[in-house]
Scaffold this motif. Structure first.
Motif, PDB file in Angstrom:
ATOM      1  N   ALA A   1      29.185 -11.712  39.163  1.00 30.49           N
ATOM      2  CA  ALA A   1      30.105 -12.612  40.303  1.00 30.49           C
ATOM      3  C   ALA A   1      29.316 -12.787  41.502  1.00 30.49           C
ATOM      4  O   ALA A   1      28.341 -12.063  41.828  1.00 30.49           O
ATOM      5  CB  ALA A   1      31.244 -11.994  40.608  1.00 30.49           C
TER       6      ALA A   1
ATOM      7  N   ARG B   1      39.409  -4.798  35.059  1.00 28.11           N
ATOM      8  CA  ARG B   1      40.425  -5.864  34.877  1.00 28.11           C
ATOM      9  C   ARG B   1      41.431  -6.056  36.108  1.00 28.11           C
ATOM     10  O   ARG B   1      42.060  -7.158  35.957  1.00 28.11           O
ATOM     11  CB  ARG B   1      41.329  -5.418  33.532  1.00 28.11           C
ATOM     12  CG  ARG B   1      40.514  -5.385  32.226  1.00 28.11           C
ATOM     13  CD  ARG B   1      41.487  -5.096  31.268  1.00 28.11           C
ATOM     14  NE  ARG B   1      40.832  -4.903  29.974  1.00 28.11           N
ATOM     15  CZ  ARG B   1      40.423  -3.500  29.514  1.00 28.11           C
ATOM     16  NH1 ARG B   1      40.977  -2.577  30.182  1.00 28.11           N
ATOM     17  NH2 ARG B   1      39.762  -3.444  28.622  1.00 28.11           N
TER      18      ARG B   1
ATOM     19  N   GLY C   1      40.598  -8.328  38.510  1.00 26.13           N
ATOM     20  CA  GLY C   1      40.317  -9.902  37.914  1.00 26.13           C
ATOM     21  C   GLY C   1      39.284 -10.106  37.025  1.00 26.13           C
ATOM     22  O   GLY C   1      39.220 -11.314  36.420  1.00 26.13           O
ATOM     23  N   SER C   2      38.411  -9.274  36.528  1.00 24.69           N
ATOM     24  CA  SER C   2      37.464  -9.402  35.665  1.00 24.69           C
ATOM     25  C   SER C   2      37.653  -9.477  34.306  1.00 24.69           C
ATOM     26  O   SER C   2      38.695  -8.814  33.889  1.00 24.69           O
ATOM     27  CB  SER C   2      36.334  -8.279  35.842  1.00 24.69           C
ATOM     28  OG  SER C   2      35.760  -8.426  37.273  1.00 24.69           O
ATOM     29  N   ASN C   3      37.168 -10.208  33.676  1.00 23.20           N
ATOM     30  CA  ASN C   3      36.829 -10.233  32.059  1.00 23.20           C
ATOM     31  C   ASN C   3      36.024  -8.951  31.714  1.00 23.20           C
ATOM     32  O   ASN C   3      34.746  -8.805  32.275  1.00 23.20           O
ATOM     33  CB  ASN C   3      36.514 -11.567  31.292  1.00 23.20           C
ATOM     34  CG  ASN C   3      37.316 -12.512  31.941  1.00 23.20           C
ATOM     35  OD1 ASN C   3      38.471 -12.524  31.739  1.00 23.20           O
ATOM     36  ND2 ASN C   3      36.609 -13.779  32.193  1.00 23.20           N
TER      37      ASN C   3
ATOM     38  N   ASP D   1      37.854 -12.797  40.388  1.00 25.33           N
ATOM     39  CA  ASP D   1      38.794 -13.427  39.295  1.00 25.33           C
ATOM     40  C   ASP D   1      38.162 -14.182  38.084  1.00 25.33           C
ATOM     41  O   ASP D   1      37.269 -15.092  38.465  1.00 25.33           O
ATOM     42  CB  ASP D   1      39.662 -14.246  40.114  1.00 25.33           C
ATOM     43  CG  ASP D   1      40.685 -13.389  40.793  1.00 25.33           C
ATOM     44  OD1 ASP D   1      40.684 -12.097  40.840  1.00 25.33           O
ATOM     45  OD2 ASP D   1      41.511 -14.088  41.689  1.00 25.33           O
ATOM     46  N   ASN D   2      38.498 -13.827  36.939  1.00 22.61           N
ATOM     47  CA  ASN D   2      38.016 -14.766  35.925  1.00 22.61           C
ATOM     48  C   ASN D   2      36.362 -14.546  35.676  1.00 22.61           C
ATOM     49  O   ASN D   2      35.654 -15.547  35.223  1.00 22.61           O
ATOM     50  CB  ASN D   2      38.488 -16.052  35.779  1.00 22.61           C
ATOM     51  CG  ASN D   2      38.762 -16.609  34.359  1.00 22.61           C
ATOM     52  OD1 ASN D   2      38.771 -15.714  33.330  1.00 22.61           O
ATOM     53  ND2 ASN D   2      38.404 -18.019  34.322  1.00 22.61           N
ATOM     54  N   ARG D   3      35.773 -13.600  36.431  1.00 26.37           N
ATOM     55  CA  ARG D   3      34.332 -13.295  36.037  1.00 26.37           C
ATOM     56  C   ARG D   3      34.187 -12.305  35.238  1.00 26.37           C
ATOM     57  O   ARG D   3      35.069 -11.205  35.094  1.00 26.37           O
ATOM     58  CB  ARG D   3      33.718 -13.082  37.547  1.00 26.37           C
ATOM     59  CG  ARG D   3      33.954 -14.036  38.660  1.00 26.37           C
ATOM     60  CD  ARG D   3      33.380 -15.299  38.285  1.00 26.37           C
ATOM     61  NE  ARG D   3      33.520 -16.264  39.281  1.00 26.37           N
ATOM     62  CZ  ARG D   3      32.643 -17.084  39.686  1.00 26.37           C
ATOM     63  NH1 ARG D   3      31.462 -17.220  39.073  1.00 26.37           N
ATOM     64  NH2 ARG D   3      32.849 -17.974  40.618  1.00 26.37           N
ATOM     65  N   TRP D   4      32.903 -12.076  34.671  1.00 23.97           N
ATOM     66  CA  TRP D   4      32.681 -11.059  33.592  1.00 23.97           C
ATOM     67  C   TRP D   4      31.992  -9.839  34.351  1.00 23.97           C
ATOM     68  O   TRP D   4      31.437  -9.945  35.240  1.00 23.97           O
ATOM     69  CB  TRP D   4      31.591 -11.627  32.742  1.00 23.97           C
ATOM     70  CG  TRP D   4      32.441 -12.529  31.558  1.00 23.97           C
ATOM     71  CD1 TRP D   4      32.201 -14.156  31.669  1.00 23.97           C
ATOM     72  CD2 TRP D   4      33.246 -12.188  30.509  1.00 23.97           C
ATOM     73  NE1 TRP D   4      32.961 -14.656  30.932  1.00 23.97           N
ATOM     74  CE2 TRP D   4      33.330 -13.527  29.969  1.00 23.97           C
ATOM     75  CE3 TRP D   4      33.341 -11.186  29.888  1.00 23.97           C
ATOM     76  CZ2 TRP D   4      34.215 -13.592  28.795  1.00 23.97           C
ATOM     77  CZ3 TRP D   4      34.336 -11.371  28.858  1.00 23.97           C
ATOM     78  CH2 TRP D   4      34.671 -12.550  28.307  1.00 23.97           C
TER      79      TRP D   4
ATOM     80  N   ASP E   1      39.312 -12.979  45.835  1.00 22.10           N
ATOM     81  CA  ASP E   1      39.144 -13.572  44.638  1.00 22.10           C
ATOM     82  C   ASP E   1      37.770 -13.473  43.921  1.00 22.10           C
ATOM     83  O   ASP E   1      37.583 -14.195  42.811  1.00 22.10           O
ATOM     84  CB  ASP E   1      40.004 -14.677  44.185  1.00 22.10           C
ATOM     85  CG  ASP E   1      39.611 -15.677  44.830  1.00 22.10           C
ATOM     86  OD1 ASP E   1      38.852 -15.695  45.688  1.00 22.10           O
ATOM     87  OD2 ASP E   1      40.081 -16.975  44.546  1.00 22.10           O
TER      88      ASP E   1
END
Length: 90
Positions: A18, A59, A62-64, A34-37, A31
């Motif tokens: 990120a 998680r 916000g992470s995958n 958010d939706n980052r690995w 954020d």
């Protein structure tokens, strides 16, 4: 090489993917993850409960989550991250 850590402490290699081209504390934003690995490369013998606890932390940020062996991580990141820099430089 396995790191020496005190009893009861779990070392789990990994890092989030990120950010922006900026760095330092002022480059953060709410954020960011958010939706980052976030990629983990657990060592042999890693405590599964500790890995799950750390995964849940990321998680909630916000992470995958994904796990990879270190060699696969290095190959994947070389292609995804470093190759575009080499191409741009050339």
């Amino acid at each position: 090489i396995e790191p020496h850590v005190p009893d009861g402490v779990h070392f789990i290699p990994g890092h989030p993917l990120a950010g922006t081209e900026k760095s330092g504390p002022d480059a953060g934003f709410a954020d960011l993850f958010d939706n980052r690995w976030c990629i983990f490369t657990p060592l042999p013998g890693t405590d599964p409960d500790a890995l799950e606890k750390l995964s849940e932390f990321w998680r909630r940020c916000g992470s995958n989550i994904d796990t990879m062996d270190p060699q696969h991580h290095d190959m994947t990141l070389a292609i995804v991250s470093h190759l575009p820099h080499i191409i741009a430089y050339n």
